[in-house]
Scaffold this active site. Structure first.
Site, PDB file in Angstrom:
ATOM      1  N   ASP A 266      -6.727  12.867 -38.255  1.00 19.57           N
ATOM      2  CA  ASP A 266      -7.017  11.683 -39.755  1.00 19.57           C
ATOM      3  C   ASP A 266      -8.690  12.832 -40.196  1.00 19.57           C
ATOM      4  OD1 ASP A 266      -8.037  10.511 -41.600  1.00 19.57           O
ATOM      5  OD2 ASP A 266      -8.713   8.575 -39.787  1.00 19.57           O
TER       6      ASP A 266
ATOM      7  N   CYS B 291       8.366   8.148   2.190  1.00 22.11           N
ATOM      8  CA  CYS B 291       6.968   7.177   1.429  1.00 22.11           C
ATOM      9  C   CYS B 291       6.508   8.226   0.550  1.00 22.11           C
ATOM     10  CB  CYS B 291       6.751   6.687   2.713  1.00 22.11           C
ATOM     11  SG  CYS B 291       6.301   4.443   3.240  1.00 22.11           S
TER      12      CYS B 291
ATOM     13  N   CYS C  46      11.354   9.293   6.913  1.00 18.61           N
ATOM     14  CA  CYS C  46      11.141   8.631   5.585  1.00 18.61           C
ATOM     15  C   CYS C  46      10.853   8.712   4.474  1.00 18.61           C
ATOM     16  CB  CYS C  46       9.861   7.404   6.622  1.00 18.61           C
ATOM     17  SG  CYS C  46       8.727   6.817   5.346  1.00 18.61           S
TER      18      CYS C  46
ATOM     19  N   THR D 164     -11.352  10.595 -42.291  1.00 16.58           N
ATOM     20  CA  THR D 164     -12.853  10.318 -42.241  1.00 16.58           C
ATOM     21  C   THR D 164     -12.525   9.367 -41.101  1.00 16.58           C
ATOM     22  OG1 THR D 164     -12.665  10.177 -44.307  1.00 16.58           O
ATOM     23  CG2 THR D 164     -13.401   8.202 -43.803  1.00 16.58           C
TER      24      THR D 164
ATOM     25  N   ASP E  13       5.911  11.822   8.885  1.00 17.73           N
ATOM     26  CA  ASP E  13       5.914  10.631   8.281  1.00 17.73           C
ATOM     27  C   ASP E  13       4.658   9.911   7.334  1.00 17.73           C
ATOM     28  OD1 ASP E  13       6.660   8.784   6.355  1.00 17.73           O
ATOM     29  OD2 ASP E  13       6.474   7.733   8.226  1.00 17.73           O
TER      30      ASP E  13
ATOM     31  N   ASP F 229      -6.710   6.751 -36.915  1.00 17.38           N
ATOM     32  CA  ASP F 229      -7.734   5.497 -36.476  1.00 17.38           C
ATOM     33  C   ASP F 229      -6.806   4.442 -36.288  1.00 17.38           C
ATOM     34  OD1 ASP F 229      -6.432   4.511 -39.211  1.00 17.38           O
ATOM     35  OD2 ASP F 229      -8.550   3.872 -40.044  1.00 17.38           O
TER      36      ASP F 229
ATOM     37  N   ASP G  82       0.199  -1.765  -0.444  1.00 16.27           N
ATOM     38  CA  ASP G  82      -0.451   0.106   0.217  1.00 16.27           C
ATOM     39  C   ASP G  82       1.134   1.818  -0.335  1.00 16.27           C
ATOM     40  OD1 ASP G  82      -0.827  -1.037   3.497  1.00 16.27           O
ATOM     41  OD2 ASP G  82       1.220   0.157   2.601  1.00 16.27           O
ATOM     42  N   CYS G  83       2.368   0.639  -0.246  1.00 17.29           N
ATOM     43  CA  CYS G  83       2.926   2.595  -0.135  1.00 17.29           C
ATOM     44  C   CYS G  83       4.375   2.282  -0.838  1.00 17.29           C
ATOM     45  CB  CYS G  83       2.997   2.512   1.338  1.00 17.29           C
ATOM     46  SG  CYS G  83       4.563   1.700   2.437  1.00 17.29           S
TER      47      CYS G  83
ATOM     48  N   CYS H 213       6.844  -0.429   0.410  1.00 16.59           N
ATOM     49  CA  CYS H 213       6.476  -1.937   0.112  1.00 16.59           C
ATOM     50  C   CYS H 213       7.365  -1.974  -1.037  1.00 16.59           C
ATOM     51  CB  CYS H 213       4.594  -1.770  -0.081  1.00 16.59           C
ATOM     52  SG  CYS H 213       4.149  -1.373   1.916  1.00 16.59           S
TER      53      CYS H 213
END
Length: 783
Positions: free
Chosen positions: A476, A434, A432, A478, A759, A673, A16-17, A20
C-alpha cells in the site's frame, strides 16, 4: 439435542517436551464431550473445545493431574473497553481539502487537483481514521486457584531454582541413592545387585506410575513406559548397576529439558516485566500512586523523566524523547508531543508527560503481544504437523525393532539371550521421539518470541514458514511506504523571503488540526518561527483562508483560488506545474497585492522505505505499489522509490492484482493497513499489516510490524529462512544421533548409558539449538 460448544484454556505446569503434550492430548481427547484439543509445549498451554457439560471440566482436570501435571484455568477473552485511537482529522474526498476543525471554515488550497494531491489515499477509509477492531480483552492472567494433582508430581520446574522443584528433588534423591549404592556395593559386594535395584527404584517408581497412567489413558508407547521396561529388563538380566545409572541419567535429561523449555517459554513472558507495577494518576488536581493494572481508559497519568510508561495512551501535555526499544526494537528515541501515542513499557526521556490512558492493562501493547505469540505457538506449521504424524508410526516401529533385536538372534541365530535382550532394551531408549517431535515447535516458538521482541508479530508457525517463500511483495502507499501525513517539502519566496512566507502561512493556519495545516505549523515549529497573531481570520468557502497579519491583508489558498486575487506570471505558473508533476500540493501566499510565495507539501516516503525496497530487490523479490491515490502523485512517489506503480485502485482492484500475481506463479505478500486492504490481504499468501502499534492489523492480517518500517518485511523473510534452517538442523541432530547409536548398539559398541544420552541428550541439544534464534541480531537496513 447436543449441548452448546464452549472453549476452555489452561496453563499446564510441568509440560516440557513433546511427549508430555502428546500424552495430555490423547488423554483429554478420549473424554466424551471433548471436540478438539490444542496443546502447546512452548507456551505451556492447553485449549479445549468441548460441550457445555458441568461434569466434563473436573474430568479433564483429573486426567491431566493424573498424568503428573498441574493445571491452572486461564480466563477466556471478554469484550474490553474499546481502545481510543487518536488521529488527525483527515482530508475529505471532496473539493474542499482544507477544513478548519475549530470553526468549520473551508478553503481550497488544493483546488488545482481534486484527486487527493496531498497524497491522501483511499486506504484509510473515507474519514482517514484508523479503527481498532480488536475489541477483545487479551488478558492471560492466571487464576489463583489450581487443581490439585492426584499424585502431586511436578513434571518440570516452571519457576524458581531447579533444585526446589519436585523433579529437581527427585533427581537429587536418585543421585544420592546411586552414590550410596556405589559405596555400599564396594563394602559388601554380595549385595551389589539388590542395592543397585533399590537405588534404581527411588527414581523409577514415579516414572513407572506416570507410564501406567498414560497407558491407561491411551498412550502405551510413552518415554516413561520405554524407560520402565528398559530398567526392569536390565535388572532381570543382571545389569542392575546400569539400570540405576540409566534412571538417574534419564532424570537429569528430563530436568535439563524442563530448564531449556522454561527458558524458551520465559523469553516472551519477560516482556510483561517491562510494564511498571505502579502509576501516578491525576485526580482533582492531585497525583497519587496506584496499581498500573487498575488504570481505567480515560484516566490521566503523570510520567516522570526516566520512568517507564505504565499504560498505552495519548500525550495531553508535555514533549519528550521516548525510548521505544523495549517494545519495538527502535534504537533511536522518538520525540513525541501533544496528541502522540505512547506504549506501555517504553521509557520517558527528558521531560514530564501527562498521558490519557487509551487501553486497560489487559489490553495494552505488551499484553497483546504476549497473547498473540502464545496463540501463535499453538498454531502448528506444516512441517510440525508432518513430524507429528510421522512420530505416531515411528515410536511403535522402534518398539517392534527393539523386540526383534532382542528375540530373533537368540531364537534363530544362536545368540546369547542376555546380550541381545540388553541390545533390544538399549534400542527402546534410543527410539524415543522426543527430540524429533520438539525439533520444529521449539524453533518456531523461539523465532516467534525473537520476532515479537523486535516488533515483528506473526500469527503462528504456518505464517512463519510461508513468509520465507515469498517472491513478490505488494505495498500500500499511504501509511505504509509513506508516513501517512503531508510535510512541507518546498518553500519558495516570490515577493518576499522564505521565512516571511512561512510566518504568514503559519499565522493563518494557527488553530487548525487538518493534516495540511499541521504540516505548515510543524514546519514553522521546526524552524523556530515566531508566529504572529492573525486578525479577522475568515474562510472563503472552497477557496482558502484570509486574515490580517502584521498589518498586511494575507490570503492562503490553491493556485486557482489565488488567481481571484492576483495574476500569476507564466514563470510562477510553470513552477507550480513542476511541483504538481512531482506529486506535491501547492498553496500560494498572497500579500501586498501580489503572489508572495509558494508552499509545496507531499506525503513523503518513510525514512527507511528506499533502503527497505532495495533490500527486497537484492534478495530477488519483486515489489509493486498498489494505491487508491491518483496517478500523478503515485507515479511521483514510485519514481522516487524506484518501484512499479498501480494507482487509482479500489479495494477489489488490489485483490484482483494480487490474484494476477499469484497466477504468474509468484508467492505474494500484501503489506497494508489491515482495513480497506482486507480483501487483498486475505487474497495474498501472507498478509502483513504495517505500523501504528498492535491495533488494527492483527484482526485481518497474518502478520504485523509494530514500528512500521518497510525494512521489517525483509526482516520477517530472513527470520523465516533462518528458522527453517534451524528446524533442518534440529531434525538432522535428532535422527542423526539416533541412527548412529542404533548402529553402534547393534554392533555392540554402546549400551544403555549412551542410549539414554541419545534420547535426552538429543532433546536438550535440539532445544538449545532452537534457543539460538532468540539471540539473532536484526538485519540493519541502511537508511
Amino acid at each position: 439435542m447436543t449441548s452448546p460448544t464452549q472453549q476452555s484454556r489452561y496453563r499446564v505446569e510441568g509440560m516440557d517436551c513433546a511427549s508430555c503434550a502428546a500424552k495430555i492430548d490423547t488423554a483429554v481427547r478420549r473424554l466424551q464431550g471433548v471436540e478438539d484439543v490444542s496443546v502447546s509445549v512452548t507456551a505451556g498451554t492447553m485449549t479445549i473445545k468441548h460441550q457445555s457439560d458441568p461434569d466434563l471440566l473436573p474430568s479433564i482436570a483429573k486426567r491431566v493431574t493424573g498424568l503428573g501435571y498441574k493445571l491452572f484455568p486461564l480466563p477466556q477473552s471478554n469484550a474490553a473497553a474499546p481502545r481510543v485511537e487518536e488521529s488527525d482529522q483527515a482530508c475529505g474526498c471532496g473539493h474542499d481539502h482544507h477544513t478548519h476543525e475549530s470553526d468549520g471554515r473551508n478553503h481550497g488550497h488544493t483546488g488545482h487537483d481534486h484527486e487527493h494531491d496531498h497524497g491522501g489515499d483511499h486506504d484509510h477509509g473515507a474519514d482517514g481514521h484508523r479503527h481498532d477492531h480488536s475489541g477483545h480483552n487479551h488478558a492471560s492472567d492466571e487464576r489463583d486457584a489450581s487443581v490439585a494433582g492426584l499424585h502431586g508430581h511436578d513434571h518440570g520446574p516452571t519457576s524458581g531454582p531447579w533444585w526446589k522443584s519436585a523433579k529437581g528433588r527427585l533427581t537429587i534423591a536418585s543421585g544420592m541413592a546411586l552414590a550410596a549404592a556405589c559405596g555400599i556395593g564396594k563394602l559388601v559386594p554380595a549385595l551389589d545387585v539388590w542395592i543397585f535395584s533399590v537405588a534404581m527404584l527411588v527414581g523409577l517408581l514415579p516414572i513407572a506410575r506416570r507410564a501406567f497412567m498414560a497407558a491407561r489413558m491411551g498412550t502405551p508407547f510413552s518415554i516413561e513406559m520405554l524407560m520402565t521396561i528398559a530398567a526392569i529388563g536390565a535388572v532381570i538380566i543382571g545389569a542392575s548397576e546400569e539400570a540405576a545409572a540409566v534412571v538417574f541419567l534419564f532424570l537429569i535429561g528430563e530436568l535439563l529439558e524442563g530448564v531449556a523449555a522454561g527458558k524458551a517459554r520465559a523469553s516472551i513472558q519477560s516482556l510483561t516485566d517491562l510494564v511498571p507495577k505502579t502509576a501516578l494518576i491525576e485526580e482533582n488536581g492531585k497525583t497519587r500512586e496506584v496499581q498500573a493494572e487498575s488504570l481505567a481508559v480515560g484516566a490521566i497519568i503523570l510520567v516522570r523523566p526516566g520512568d517507564r510508561v505504565p499504560a498505552d495512551g495519548v500525550i495531553v501535555s508535555g514533549e519528550s524523547a521516548i525510548d521505544e526499544a523495549p517494545v519495538t526494537g527502535e534504537s533511536t528515541p522518538v520525540r513525541k508531543g501533544l496528541d502522540a501515542s505512547v506504549f506501555a513499557g517504553t521509557v520517558n526521556g527528558d521531560a514530564a508527560l501527562r498521558v490519557r490512558v487509551t487501553a486497560a492493562a489487559s489490553d495494552n501493547t505488551i499484553a497483546r503481544v504476549v497473547k498473540l505469540v502464545e496463540e501463535a505457538q499453538e498454531s502448528k506449521a506444516p512441517t510440525e504437523r508432518f513430524i507429528d504424524r510421522f512420530s505416531r508410526y515411528y515410536t511403535p516401529g522402534v518398539v517392534v525393532v527393539g523386540a526383534l533385536v532382542a528375540i530373533v538372534p537368540p531364537l534363530f541365530l544362536g545368540g546369547s539371550w542376555n546380550e541381545w535382550v540388553y541390545k533390544g532394551l538399549a534400542i527402546l531408549l534410543i527410539g524415543c521421539p522426543c527430540a524429533l517431535v520438539i525439533s520444529t515447535p521449539a524453533a518456531i516458538a523461539a523465532s516467534l518470541s525473537s520476532g515479537a521482541r523486535r516488533g515483528l508479530l506473526l500469527k503462528g508457525g504456518a505464517v512463519l514458514e510461508n513468509i520465507g517463500k515469498v517472491t513478490a511483495v505488494a505495498f500500500d502507499k499511504t501509511g505504509t511506504l509513506t508516513e501517512g501525513k503531508p510535510k512541507v517539502t518546498d518553500i519558495i519566496g516570490l515577493g518576499m523571503n522564505e521565512t516571511d512566507v512561512l510566518r504568514l502561512a503559519a499565522a493563518l493556519e494557527t488553530g487548525s488540526s487538518h493534516p495540511l495545516a499541521r504540516a505548515i505549523l510543524d514546519r514553522a515549529a521546526e524552524a523556530g518561527t515566531d508566529i504572529p497573531q492573525v486578525i479577522d481570520a475568515k474562510a472563503i468557502g472552497g477557496k482558502g483562508v484570509s486574515g490580517t497579519v502584521d498589518g498586511l491583508d494575507v490570503f492562503l489558498g490553491s493556485p486557482q483560488a489565488a488567481t481571484d486575487h492576483v495574476l500569476l506570471t507564466s514563470e510562477q505558473s510553470a513552477r507550480i506545474a513542476a511541483l504538481n508533476d512531482e506529486g506535491k500540493t501547492v498553496s500560494v501566499v498572497v500579500a501586498k497585492g501580489a503572489a508572495a510565495g509558494l508552499l509545496a507539501m507531499r506525503d513523503e516516503p518513510r525514512a527507511d522505505t528506499a533502503a527497505g525496497l532495495k533490500a527486497l530487490a537484492n534478495a530477488g523479490i519483486k515489489t509493486i505499489m498498489l494505491t487508491g491515490d491518483n496517478q500523478r502523485t503515485a507515479q511521483a512517489i514510485g519514481k522516487t522509490l524506484g518501484i512499479e506503480v498501480r494507482a487509482q485502485l479500489l479495494p477489489e482492484d488490489k485483490q484482483r492484482i494480487v490474484g494476477e500475481l499469484k497466477r504468474q506463479g509468484l508467492r505474494v505478500a500484501k503489506v497494508g493497513d489491515g482495513i480497506n486492504d482486507a480483501p487483498a490481504l486475505a487474497a495474498a499468501d501472507v498478509g502483513i499489516a504495517m505500523g501504528g502499534g498492535t491495533d488494527v492489523a492483527l484482526e485481518t492480517a497474518d502478520a504485523a510490524v509494530l514500528h512500521g518500517r518497510v525494512g521489517d518485511v525483509i526482516e520477517m523473510i530472513d527470520l523465516s529462512k533462518r528458522t527453517m534452517s534451524n528446524i533442518g538442523q534440529n531434525i538432522t541432530i535428532a535422527l542423526g544421533l539416533k541412527g548412529v547409536f542404533l548402529v553402534t548398539t547393534i554392533v555392540g559398541i554402546t549400551g544403555l548409558w549412551p542410549a539414554i544420552l541419545a534420547d535426552t541428550g538429543a532433546t536438550v541439544l535440539v532445544t538449545m539449538n532452537a534457543l539460538r534464534l532468540l539471540a539473532l541480531k536484526p538485519r540493519r537496513v541502511a537508511v
